[in-house]
Design an enzyme around this catalytic site. Structure first.
Site, PDB file in Angstrom:
ATOM      1  CB  THR A  72      -1.948   7.108  -3.338  1.00  0.00           C
ATOM      2  OG1 THR A  72      -1.085   5.972  -3.352  1.00  0.00           O
ATOM      3  CG2 THR A  72      -0.829   8.460  -3.780  1.00  0.00           C
ATOM      4  CG  ASP A  82       3.334  -4.292  11.638  1.00  0.00           C
ATOM      5  OD1 ASP A  82       4.240  -4.854  10.728  1.00  0.00           O
ATOM      6  OD2 ASP A  82       2.920  -3.155  11.832  1.00  0.00           O
ATOM      7  NE  ARG A 139      -2.730   0.034   3.566  1.00  0.00           N
ATOM      8  CZ  ARG A 139      -3.626   0.052   4.565  1.00  0.00           C
ATOM      9  NH1 ARG A 139      -4.832   0.726   4.137  1.00  0.00           N
ATOM     10  NH2 ARG A 139      -3.492   0.277   5.613  1.00  0.00           N
ATOM     11  CG  ASP A 198      -0.019  -3.724   9.605  1.00  0.00           C
ATOM     12  OD1 ASP A 198       0.246  -3.035   8.989  1.00  0.00           O
ATOM     13  OD2 ASP A 198       0.223  -4.878   9.498  1.00  0.00           O
TER      14      ASP A 198
END
Ligand code: URA
Length: 209
Positions: free
Chosen positions: A108, A203, A104, A200
């Protein structure tokens, strides 16, 4: 929401709650993800085509059911998708595996491809794309766009968690792709994270920050 399958089995919901807790260790997060993936695999493969074959039991001959067609393909969106693969493969050990590397762009939030590797004979295969989080939908859309270029028989998308924004984006781009999820959370924040979510996923699976 049409074409969205909410997997609300109590075992799935219980494990998801344990995974969401910020104090869940990497070890238990990964183990729970593995167990959830196994349970979700039952739901997502429920309509796999079957055929009858003749077998011999110790007592007589019978017509018995086996899964029909070429081997299914699990497509993992790297890297977090790999956290779902093992659980799914323990239920469908003969499945083939494809990988799509997408990251990602932090500014943006769009998906940038860096890796794409699929098994052979894709037009004869059903595909199940796996990624724990359907958030902005950008990675899922990019993955399905790429897969449609090689035209598998069918495509399903499996995630642990999603939000209304992610579902709307994927359904707008690919209304033919059913979404299987264990939860639809409240919203997406300005950084593209699902709230309340679980943080996340990559993670938490791999113990990185
Ligand atoms: N990806 C994640 O890992 N978590 C989110 O909440 C959204 C995208």
């Amino acid at each position: 929401m049409s074409n969205v399958h909410l997997i609300d089995h109590p075992l799935v919901q219980h494990k998801l709650t344990l995974m969401r807790r910020k104090d869940a260790s990497t070890n238990s997060f990964r183990r729970l993800l593995n167990e959830m993936s196994l349970l979700m695999a039952y739901e997502v493969t429920r309509d796999m085509p079957m055929q009858d074959i003749e077998i011999e039991t110790p007592l007589e001959t019978m017509q018995a059911k086996v899964i029909d067609g070429k081997k299914l393909v699990f497509v993992s969106i790297l890297r977090a998708g790999n956290g779902i693969l093992d659980g799914m493969l323990s239920v469908v050990p003969g499945a083939r595996v494809g990988h799509i590397g997408l990251y990602r762009d932090p500014k943006t939030l769009t998906a940038v491809e860096y890796y794409f590797k699929m098994p052979t004979h894709m037009p004869e295969r059903d595909v199940i794309v796996v990624d724990p989080m359907l958030a902005t939908g950008n990675s899922a859309i990019a993955a399905v766009d790429r897969l449609k270029e090689i035209g598998p028989k069918s495509i399903k998308f499996v995630c642990l968690l999603t939000c209304p924004e992610g579902i709307a984006a994927l359904q707008r781009a690919h209304p033919d792709v059913p979404i299987y999820t264990a939860a639809i959370d409240r919203e997406l924040n300005e950084h593209g994270y699902i709230l309340p979510g679980l943080g996340d996923a990559g993670d938490r699976i791999f113990g990185t920050q």
